[in-house]
Design an enzyme around this catalytic site. Structure first.
Site, PDB file in Angstrom:
ATOM      1  N   LYS A 173       0.834  -1.219   0.000  1.00  0.00           N
ATOM      2  CA  LYS A 173       0.000   0.000   0.000  1.00  0.00           C
ATOM      3  C   LYS A 173       0.869   1.270   0.000  1.00  0.00           C
ATOM      4  O   LYS A 173       0.600   2.228  -0.738  1.00  0.00           O
ATOM      5  CB  LYS A 173      -0.913  -0.038   1.233  1.00  0.00           C
ATOM      6  CG  LYS A 173      -1.580   1.251   1.600  1.00  0.00           C
ATOM      7  CD  LYS A 173      -2.668   1.653   0.643  1.00  0.00           C
ATOM      8  CE  LYS A 173      -3.179   3.043   1.002  1.00  0.00           C
ATOM      9  NZ  LYS A 173      -4.175   3.526   0.096  1.00  0.00           N
ATOM     10  N   LYS A 259       1.309  11.322   5.232  1.00  0.00           N
ATOM     11  CA  LYS A 259       1.627  10.229   6.179  1.00  0.00           C
ATOM     12  C   LYS A 259       2.115   8.997   5.416  1.00  0.00           C
ATOM     13  O   LYS A 259       3.130   8.390   5.787  1.00  0.00           O
ATOM     14  CB  LYS A 259       0.365   9.888   6.995  1.00  0.00           C
ATOM     15  CG  LYS A 259       0.352   8.483   7.612  1.00  0.00           C
ATOM     16  CD  LYS A 259      -0.969   8.174   8.294  1.00  0.00           C
ATOM     17  CE  LYS A 259      -2.158   8.083   7.373  1.00  0.00           C
ATOM     18  NZ  LYS A 259      -2.415   6.818   6.724  1.00  0.00           N
TER      19      LYS A 259
HETATM   20  P1  NAP Z   1     -11.171  10.194   7.957  1.00  0.00           P
HETATM   21  O1  NAP Z   1     -12.347  10.496   7.119  1.00  0.00           O
HETATM   22  O2  NAP Z   1     -10.360  11.323   8.512  1.00  0.00           O
HETATM   23  O3  NAP Z   1     -11.686   9.276   9.165  1.00  0.00           O
HETATM   24  C1  NAP Z   1     -10.833   8.979  10.229  1.00  0.00           C
HETATM   25  C2  NAP Z   1     -11.543   8.068  11.212  1.00  0.00           C
HETATM   26  O4  NAP Z   1     -10.641   7.844  12.294  1.00  0.00           O
HETATM   27  C3  NAP Z   1     -12.799   8.696  11.818  1.00  0.00           C
HETATM   28  O5  NAP Z   1     -13.713   7.674  12.138  1.00  0.00           O
HETATM   29  C4  NAP Z   1     -12.245   9.350  13.083  1.00  0.00           C
HETATM   30  O6  NAP Z   1     -13.207   9.515  14.091  1.00  0.00           O
HETATM   31  C5  NAP Z   1     -11.262   8.288  13.502  1.00  0.00           C
HETATM   32  N1  NAP Z   1     -10.271   8.836  14.432  1.00  0.00           N
HETATM   33  C6  NAP Z   1      -9.503   9.944  14.255  1.00  0.00           C
HETATM   34  N2  NAP Z   1      -8.713  10.117  15.332  1.00  0.00           N
HETATM   35  C7  NAP Z   1      -8.997   9.112  16.193  1.00  0.00           C
HETATM   36  C8  NAP Z   1      -8.516   8.738  17.479  1.00  0.00           C
HETATM   37  N3  NAP Z   1      -7.549   9.449  18.089  1.00  0.00           N
HETATM   38  N4  NAP Z   1      -9.034   7.641  18.066  1.00  0.00           N
HETATM   39  C9  NAP Z   1     -10.002   6.921  17.443  1.00  0.00           C
HETATM   40  N5  NAP Z   1     -10.512   7.205  16.231  1.00  0.00           N
HETATM   41  C10 NAP Z   1      -9.999   8.302  15.607  1.00  0.00           C
HETATM   42  O7  NAP Z   1     -10.124   9.245   7.203  1.00  0.00           O
HETATM   43  P2  NAP Z   1     -10.360   8.279   5.943  1.00  0.00           P
HETATM   44  O8  NAP Z   1     -10.190   9.055   4.689  1.00  0.00           O
HETATM   45  O9  NAP Z   1     -11.579   7.446   6.144  1.00  0.00           O
HETATM   46  O10 NAP Z   1      -9.039   7.363   6.069  1.00  0.00           O
HETATM   47  C11 NAP Z   1      -8.942   6.300   7.001  1.00  0.00           C
HETATM   48  C12 NAP Z   1      -7.691   5.500   6.669  1.00  0.00           C
HETATM   49  O11 NAP Z   1      -7.791   4.986   5.338  1.00  0.00           O
HETATM   50  C13 NAP Z   1      -6.384   6.277   6.717  1.00  0.00           C
HETATM   51  O12 NAP Z   1      -5.360   5.466   7.207  1.00  0.00           O
HETATM   52  C14 NAP Z   1      -6.144   6.643   5.250  1.00  0.00           C
HETATM   53  O13 NAP Z   1      -4.769   6.867   4.972  1.00  0.00           O
HETATM   54  C15 NAP Z   1      -6.681   5.406   4.566  1.00  0.00           C
HETATM   55  N6  NAP Z   1      -7.182   5.561   3.195  1.00  0.00           N
HETATM   56  C16 NAP Z   1      -7.932   6.635   2.828  1.00  0.00           C
HETATM   57  C17 NAP Z   1      -8.393   6.727   1.519  1.00  0.00           C
HETATM   58  C18 NAP Z   1      -9.235   7.901   1.049  1.00  0.00           C
HETATM   59  O14 NAP Z   1      -9.364   8.078  -0.166  1.00  0.00           O
HETATM   60  N7  NAP Z   1      -9.832   8.698   1.921  1.00  0.00           N
HETATM   61  C19 NAP Z   1      -8.103   5.727   0.589  1.00  0.00           C
HETATM   62  C20 NAP Z   1      -7.370   4.624   1.001  1.00  0.00           C
HETATM   63  C21 NAP Z   1      -6.913   4.554   2.311  1.00  0.00           C
HETATM   64  P3  NAP Z   1     -13.993  10.925  14.267  1.00  0.00           P
HETATM   65  O15 NAP Z   1     -15.215  10.804  13.416  1.00  0.00           O
HETATM   66  O16 NAP Z   1     -14.285  10.991  15.716  1.00  0.00           O
HETATM   67  O17 NAP Z   1     -13.061  12.027  13.820  1.00  0.00           O
END
Ligand code: NAP
Length: 315
Positions: A173, A259
Protein backbone atom coordinates in the site's frame (compact mmCIF):
# COMPACT_ATOMS: atom_id res chain seq x y z
CA UNK A 1 -26.95 -17.00 12.24
CA UNK A 2 -24.77 -14.42 10.47
CA UNK A 3 -21.33 -13.66 11.83
CA UNK A 4 -20.90 -10.58 13.97
CA UNK A 5 -18.54 -7.88 12.69
CA UNK A 6 -17.39 -4.96 14.85
CA UNK A 7 -16.45 -1.96 12.70
CA UNK A 8 -14.39 0.72 14.44
CA UNK A 9 -14.00 4.09 12.66
CA UNK A 10 -16.69 5.59 10.43
CA UNK A 11 -14.80 8.32 8.54
CA UNK A 12 -14.86 8.93 4.80
CA UNK A 13 -13.77 5.36 4.04
CA UNK A 14 -15.01 3.44 7.08
CA UNK A 15 -18.63 4.62 6.84
CA UNK A 16 -18.89 3.42 3.25
CA UNK A 17 -17.08 0.13 3.87
CA UNK A 18 -19.22 -0.60 6.94
CA UNK A 19 -22.36 0.09 4.89
CA UNK A 20 -21.28 -2.62 2.44
CA UNK A 21 -20.57 -5.04 5.30
CA UNK A 22 -24.11 -4.49 6.56
CA UNK A 23 -25.47 -4.81 3.01
CA UNK A 24 -23.80 -8.20 2.64
CA UNK A 25 -25.83 -9.52 5.57
CA UNK A 26 -23.24 -9.54 8.36
CA UNK A 27 -24.42 -8.78 11.89
CA UNK A 28 -22.79 -5.36 12.18
CA UNK A 29 -21.98 -3.36 15.31
CA UNK A 30 -20.22 0.00 14.93
CA UNK A 31 -18.18 2.36 17.07
CA UNK A 32 -16.81 5.79 16.22
CA UNK A 33 -14.79 8.21 18.39
CA UNK A 34 -17.38 10.93 17.75
CA UNK A 35 -20.47 9.03 18.80
CA UNK A 36 -22.99 11.20 16.91
CA UNK A 37 -21.46 9.94 13.64
CA UNK A 38 -22.10 6.34 14.67
CA UNK A 39 -25.64 7.22 15.79
CA UNK A 40 -26.40 8.75 12.38
CA UNK A 41 -24.94 5.68 10.69
CA UNK A 42 -27.22 3.38 12.70
CA UNK A 43 -30.29 5.45 11.74
CA UNK A 44 -29.74 4.66 8.09
CA UNK A 45 -28.11 1.22 8.15
CA UNK A 46 -28.77 -2.18 9.69
CA UNK A 47 -26.26 -1.84 12.52
CA UNK A 48 -26.08 -1.77 16.31
CA UNK A 49 -24.32 1.02 18.20
CA UNK A 50 -21.43 0.41 20.61
CA UNK A 51 -20.23 2.98 23.12
CA UNK A 52 -16.64 1.71 23.27
CA UNK A 53 -14.41 -0.50 21.08
CA UNK A 54 -14.48 -3.02 23.93
CA UNK A 55 -18.29 -3.20 23.82
CA UNK A 56 -18.23 -3.54 20.04
CA UNK A 57 -15.81 -6.47 20.14
CA UNK A 58 -17.55 -8.42 22.91
CA UNK A 59 -19.33 -10.96 20.67
CA UNK A 60 -17.55 -10.33 17.39
CA UNK A 61 -15.96 -12.91 15.10
CA UNK A 62 -14.21 -10.09 13.22
CA UNK A 63 -13.03 -6.65 14.39
CA UNK A 64 -12.26 -4.18 11.59
CA UNK A 65 -10.40 -0.92 12.27
CA UNK A 66 -10.48 2.03 9.83
CA UNK A 67 -8.87 4.97 11.62
CA UNK A 68 -5.95 7.14 10.55
CA UNK A 69 -2.56 5.96 11.87
CA UNK A 70 -0.67 3.48 14.05
CA UNK A 71 -1.14 5.20 17.42
CA UNK A 72 -4.90 5.39 16.78
CA UNK A 73 -5.15 1.69 15.88
CA UNK A 74 -3.11 0.83 18.98
CA UNK A 75 -5.37 2.97 21.18
CA UNK A 76 -8.59 1.54 19.73
CA UNK A 77 -7.42 -2.08 20.01
CA UNK A 78 -5.10 -2.13 23.02
CA UNK A 79 -5.81 1.05 25.01
CA UNK A 80 -8.34 1.69 27.75
CA UNK A 81 -11.69 0.20 26.62
CA UNK A 82 -9.80 -1.23 23.64
CA UNK A 83 -11.32 -4.00 21.54
CA UNK A 84 -8.69 -6.60 22.49
CA UNK A 85 -9.88 -6.49 26.11
CA UNK A 86 -13.20 -8.05 25.17
CA UNK A 87 -12.11 -10.28 22.32
CA UNK A 88 -12.71 -13.99 22.73
CA UNK A 89 -10.33 -16.69 21.47
CA UNK A 90 -10.55 -16.82 17.70
CA UNK A 91 -11.67 -13.25 17.15
CA UNK A 92 -9.84 -12.08 14.03
CA UNK A 93 -8.60 -8.47 13.88
CA UNK A 94 -8.45 -6.77 10.48
CA UNK A 95 -6.84 -3.37 10.22
CA UNK A 96 -7.79 -1.53 7.02
CA UNK A 97 -6.11 1.77 8.01
CA UNK A 98 -2.80 2.69 6.35
CA UNK A 99 -0.31 2.57 9.23
CA UNK A 100 2.86 1.03 7.73
CA UNK A 101 4.60 -2.28 8.48
CA UNK A 102 6.48 -1.14 11.62
CA UNK A 103 3.31 -0.21 13.56
CA UNK A 104 1.56 -3.31 12.21
CA UNK A 105 4.30 -5.61 13.56
CA UNK A 106 4.13 -3.88 16.95
CA UNK A 107 0.34 -4.28 17.21
CA UNK A 108 0.38 -7.86 15.83
CA UNK A 109 2.96 -8.79 18.50
CA UNK A 110 0.80 -7.27 21.26
CA UNK A 111 -2.27 -9.15 20.02
CA UNK A 112 -0.32 -12.41 19.66
CA UNK A 113 0.50 -12.21 23.40
CA UNK A 114 -3.28 -12.57 23.90
CA UNK A 115 -3.48 -15.39 21.32
CA UNK A 116 -5.23 -13.05 18.88
CA UNK A 117 -4.38 -12.71 15.18
CA UNK A 118 -4.16 -9.56 13.05
CA UNK A 119 -4.48 -9.11 9.30
CA UNK A 120 -3.20 -5.86 7.79
CA UNK A 121 -5.63 -5.09 4.99
CA UNK A 122 -5.16 -1.53 3.74
CA UNK A 123 -7.24 -0.43 0.78
CA UNK A 124 -6.93 1.71 -2.33
CA UNK A 125 -9.65 3.29 -4.39
CA UNK A 126 -10.81 6.35 -2.41
CA UNK A 127 -14.37 7.07 -1.40
CA UNK A 128 -16.24 6.31 -4.67
CA UNK A 129 -14.88 2.75 -4.70
CA UNK A 130 -15.45 2.39 -0.96
CA UNK A 131 -19.06 3.31 -1.67
CA UNK A 132 -19.43 0.87 -4.59
CA UNK A 133 -17.69 -1.99 -2.76
CA UNK A 134 -15.01 -2.08 -5.46
CA UNK A 135 -11.91 -1.27 -3.42
CA UNK A 136 -8.59 -3.00 -3.96
CA UNK A 137 -7.59 -4.70 -0.70
CA UNK A 138 -4.03 -5.95 -0.08
CA UNK A 139 -3.72 -8.33 2.82
CA UNK A 140 -0.80 -9.37 5.00
CA UNK A 141 -0.79 -11.81 7.91
CA UNK A 142 -1.75 -15.44 8.51
CA UNK A 143 -3.03 -16.98 5.27
CA UNK A 144 -5.71 -19.00 7.08
CA UNK A 145 -7.10 -15.73 8.47
CA UNK A 146 -7.12 -14.28 4.96
CA UNK A 147 -9.30 -17.17 3.71
CA UNK A 148 -11.58 -16.92 6.72
CA UNK A 149 -12.12 -13.19 6.17
CA UNK A 150 -12.55 -13.50 2.40
CA UNK A 151 -16.37 -13.04 2.42
CA UNK A 152 -15.88 -9.78 4.31
CA UNK A 153 -13.25 -8.57 1.85
CA UNK A 154 -15.57 -9.50 -1.02
CA UNK A 155 -18.27 -7.31 0.54
CA UNK A 156 -15.96 -4.28 0.52
CA UNK A 157 -13.67 -4.84 -2.45
CA UNK A 158 -13.26 -6.15 -5.96
CA UNK A 159 -9.55 -6.97 -6.34
CA UNK A 160 -8.46 -8.81 -3.19
CA UNK A 161 -4.75 -9.71 -3.06
CA UNK A 162 -2.92 -11.81 -0.49
CA UNK A 163 0.45 -10.03 -0.19
CA UNK A 164 2.26 -12.32 2.29
CA UNK A 165 3.19 -12.29 5.99
CA UNK A 166 2.25 -9.58 8.49
CA UNK A 167 3.06 -6.05 7.26
CA UNK A 168 3.32 -6.91 3.57
CA UNK A 169 -0.14 -5.57 2.78
CA UNK A 170 0.99 -2.29 4.36
CA UNK A 171 4.24 -2.21 2.40
CA UNK A 172 2.43 -2.77 -0.90
CA UNK A 173 0.00 0.00 0.00
CA UNK A 174 2.77 2.48 0.92
CA UNK A 175 4.61 1.85 -2.34
CA UNK A 176 1.41 2.24 -4.34
CA UNK A 177 0.60 5.56 -2.66
CA UNK A 178 4.15 6.90 -2.98
CA UNK A 179 3.92 6.23 -6.71
CA UNK A 180 0.41 7.71 -6.96
CA UNK A 181 1.39 10.89 -5.09
CA UNK A 182 4.56 11.23 -7.17
CA UNK A 183 2.52 10.82 -10.37
CA UNK A 184 0.16 13.55 -9.15
CA UNK A 185 3.14 15.77 -8.40
CA UNK A 186 4.58 15.25 -11.90
CA UNK A 187 1.16 15.98 -13.40
CA UNK A 188 0.94 19.24 -11.41
CA UNK A 189 4.38 20.28 -12.66
CA UNK A 190 3.48 19.51 -16.30
CA UNK A 191 0.23 21.48 -16.06
CA UNK A 192 2.02 24.54 -14.69
CA UNK A 193 4.80 24.44 -17.30
CA UNK A 194 2.11 23.99 -19.98
CA UNK A 195 0.15 26.95 -18.69
CA UNK A 196 3.24 29.14 -18.62
CA UNK A 197 4.09 28.04 -22.19
CA UNK A 198 0.63 29.11 -23.33
CA UNK A 199 -0.50 25.55 -24.07
CA UNK A 200 -4.23 24.79 -24.39
CA UNK A 201 -4.65 22.66 -21.26
CA UNK A 202 -7.72 20.87 -22.65
CA UNK A 203 -5.53 19.75 -25.57
CA UNK A 204 -2.71 18.73 -23.25
CA UNK A 205 -4.96 16.66 -20.95
CA UNK A 206 -6.71 14.97 -23.86
CA UNK A 207 -3.43 14.05 -25.61
CA UNK A 208 -1.83 12.81 -22.39
CA UNK A 209 -4.94 10.76 -21.61
CA UNK A 210 -4.67 8.98 -24.95
CA UNK A 211 -0.93 8.42 -24.78
CA UNK A 212 2.02 7.39 -22.67
CA UNK A 213 1.58 10.45 -20.43
CA UNK A 214 -1.74 9.08 -19.18
CA UNK A 215 -2.31 7.83 -15.62
CA UNK A 216 -5.01 7.32 -13.04
CA UNK A 217 -3.81 10.56 -11.47
CA UNK A 218 -4.37 12.37 -14.77
CA UNK A 219 -7.95 11.02 -14.86
CA UNK A 220 -8.72 11.84 -11.22
CA UNK A 221 -6.67 14.91 -10.37
CA UNK A 222 -6.21 17.07 -13.49
CA UNK A 223 -9.78 18.37 -13.08
CA UNK A 224 -9.53 19.36 -9.41
CA UNK A 225 -6.06 20.83 -10.00
CA UNK A 226 -7.30 22.97 -12.89
CA UNK A 227 -10.38 24.23 -11.04
CA UNK A 228 -8.72 24.44 -7.62
CA UNK A 229 -11.65 22.44 -6.27
CA UNK A 230 -10.20 20.14 -3.63
CA UNK A 231 -13.43 19.40 -1.75
CA UNK A 232 -15.96 18.00 -4.17
CA UNK A 233 -17.32 15.05 -2.19
CA UNK A 234 -20.64 15.64 -0.47
CA UNK A 235 -22.17 13.70 2.36
CA UNK A 236 -25.59 14.04 3.98
CA UNK A 237 -25.49 15.33 7.54
CA UNK A 238 -28.61 15.15 9.71
CA UNK A 239 -29.02 17.78 12.45
CA UNK A 240 -30.68 17.02 15.82
CA UNK A 241 -33.93 18.49 14.39
CA UNK A 242 -33.80 16.01 11.51
CA UNK A 243 -32.84 18.58 8.87
CA UNK A 244 -30.48 17.12 6.26
CA UNK A 245 -27.72 19.30 4.87
CA UNK A 246 -24.73 18.44 2.73
CA UNK A 247 -21.21 18.62 4.11
CA UNK A 248 -18.24 18.82 1.77
CA UNK A 249 -15.52 16.23 2.29
CA UNK A 250 -12.23 15.68 0.49
CA UNK A 251 -11.67 12.52 -1.52
CA UNK A 252 -8.30 11.76 0.08
CA UNK A 253 -6.95 14.13 2.68
CA UNK A 254 -3.56 15.55 1.79
CA UNK A 255 -2.26 15.02 5.33
CA UNK A 256 -3.09 11.30 5.01
CA UNK A 257 -1.15 11.08 1.73
CA UNK A 258 1.78 12.85 3.39
CA UNK A 259 1.63 10.23 6.18
CA UNK A 260 1.76 7.41 3.62
CA UNK A 261 4.70 8.86 1.66
CA UNK A 262 6.55 9.58 4.91
CA UNK A 263 6.00 6.00 6.14
CA UNK A 264 7.21 4.63 2.80
CA UNK A 265 10.39 6.70 3.00
CA UNK A 266 10.98 5.54 6.59
CA UNK A 267 10.81 1.90 5.46
CA UNK A 268 13.23 2.61 2.58
CA UNK A 269 15.56 4.47 4.93
CA UNK A 270 15.56 1.56 7.41
CA UNK A 271 16.60 -0.70 4.52
CA UNK A 272 19.16 1.77 3.18
CA UNK A 273 17.29 2.04 -0.12
CA UNK A 274 16.70 5.46 -1.70
CA UNK A 275 13.40 6.64 -3.19
CA UNK A 276 14.32 10.15 -4.39
CA UNK A 277 11.07 10.78 -6.30
CA UNK A 278 9.04 10.05 -3.16
CA UNK A 279 11.32 12.31 -1.09
CA UNK A 280 10.58 15.23 -3.42
CA UNK A 281 6.86 14.41 -3.26
CA UNK A 282 7.00 14.44 0.55
CA UNK A 283 8.48 17.95 0.45
CA UNK A 284 5.74 19.19 -1.90
CA UNK A 285 3.00 17.63 0.26
CA UNK A 286 4.62 19.03 3.38
CA UNK A 287 4.73 22.53 1.86
CA UNK A 288 1.06 22.08 0.91
CA UNK A 289 0.12 21.55 4.57
CA UNK A 290 2.04 24.78 5.32
CA UNK A 291 -0.23 26.53 2.83
CA UNK A 292 -3.38 25.34 4.65
CA UNK A 293 -4.24 22.25 2.61
CA UNK A 294 -3.88 19.45 5.21
CA UNK A 295 -7.61 18.68 5.18
CA UNK A 296 -8.06 19.16 1.43
CA UNK A 297 -7.78 16.51 -1.25
CA UNK A 298 -4.13 15.92 -2.15
CA UNK A 299 -4.69 17.45 -5.61
CA UNK A 300 -4.17 20.69 -3.64
CA UNK A 301 -0.42 20.05 -4.07
CA UNK A 302 -0.80 22.04 -7.32
CA UNK A 303 -0.86 25.17 -5.13
CA UNK A 304 2.81 24.70 -4.17
CA UNK A 305 3.89 24.17 -7.79
CA UNK A 306 1.89 27.21 -8.90
CA UNK A 307 3.44 29.33 -6.16
CA UNK A 308 6.98 28.26 -7.13
CA UNK A 309 6.27 29.22 -10.76
CA UNK A 310 4.23 32.31 -9.84
CA UNK A 311 1.64 30.97 -12.28
CA UNK A 312 -2.01 30.04 -11.60
CA UNK A 313 -3.85 27.58 -13.85
CA UNK A 314 -7.05 29.61 -13.45
CA UNK A 315 -7.45 33.10 -12.07
P1 NAP B 1 -11.17 10.19 7.96
O1 NAP B 1 -12.35 10.50 7.12
O2 NAP B 1 -10.36 11.32 8.51
O3 NAP B 1 -11.69 9.28 9.16
C1 NAP B 1 -10.83 8.98 10.23
C2 NAP B 1 -11.54 8.07 11.21
O4 NAP B 1 -10.64 7.84 12.29
C3 NAP B 1 -12.80 8.70 11.82
O5 NAP B 1 -13.71 7.67 12.14
C4 NAP B 1 -12.24 9.35 13.08
O6 NAP B 1 -13.21 9.52 14.09
C5 NAP B 1 -11.26 8.29 13.50
N1 NAP B 1 -10.27 8.84 14.43
C6 NAP B 1 -9.50 9.94 14.26
N2 NAP B 1 -8.71 10.12 15.33
C7 NAP B 1 -9.00 9.11 16.19
C8 NAP B 1 -8.52 8.74 17.48
N3 NAP B 1 -7.55 9.45 18.09
N4 NAP B 1 -9.03 7.64 18.07
C9 NAP B 1 -10.00 6.92 17.44
N5 NAP B 1 -10.51 7.21 16.23
C10 NAP B 1 -10.00 8.30 15.61
O7 NAP B 1 -10.12 9.25 7.20
P2 NAP B 1 -10.36 8.28 5.94
O8 NAP B 1 -10.19 9.06 4.69
O9 NAP B 1 -11.58 7.45 6.14
O10 NAP B 1 -9.04 7.36 6.07
C11 NAP B 1 -8.94 6.30 7.00
C12 NAP B 1 -7.69 5.50 6.67
O11 NAP B 1 -7.79 4.99 5.34
C13 NAP B 1 -6.38 6.28 6.72
O12 NAP B 1 -5.36 5.47 7.21
C14 NAP B 1 -6.14 6.64 5.25
O13 NAP B 1 -4.77 6.87 4.97
C15 NAP B 1 -6.68 5.41 4.57
N6 NAP B 1 -7.18 5.56 3.20
C16 NAP B 1 -7.93 6.63 2.83
C17 NAP B 1 -8.39 6.73 1.52
C18 NAP B 1 -9.24 7.90 1.05
O14 NAP B 1 -9.36 8.08 -0.17
N7 NAP B 1 -9.83 8.70 1.92
C19 NAP B 1 -8.10 5.73 0.59
C20 NAP B 1 -7.37 4.62 1.00
C21 NAP B 1 -6.91 4.55 2.31
P3 NAP B 1 -13.99 10.92 14.27
O15 NAP B 1 -15.21 10.80 13.42
O16 NAP B 1 -14.28 10.99 15.72
O17 NAP B 1 -13.06 12.03 13.82
Amino acid sequence: MSERVAFLGLGIMGSRMAANVAGAGFDLIVWNRTQSTAERFCETHQAALAHTPQDAAADAEFVITMVVDGPQVEQVLLGENGAARAARPGTLFIDCSTIGPAATHEIADQLAKRDLALLDAPVTGSSPKAQDGTLTIMVGGPEAGFHRARPLFDAMGELIVYAGPSGQGQMVKLLNNAVAASNASVLAQALVVGKRAGVDLDALVSVMGAGAGGSTMLDLKAGPMRTHDYTTLFKDVRSDSGEVTQEIQPFFKLEHMLKDVRLCLEEGQALGVPFPAAALTREILSASTGRGHADHDFSAMIDVIEAAADTRLTE
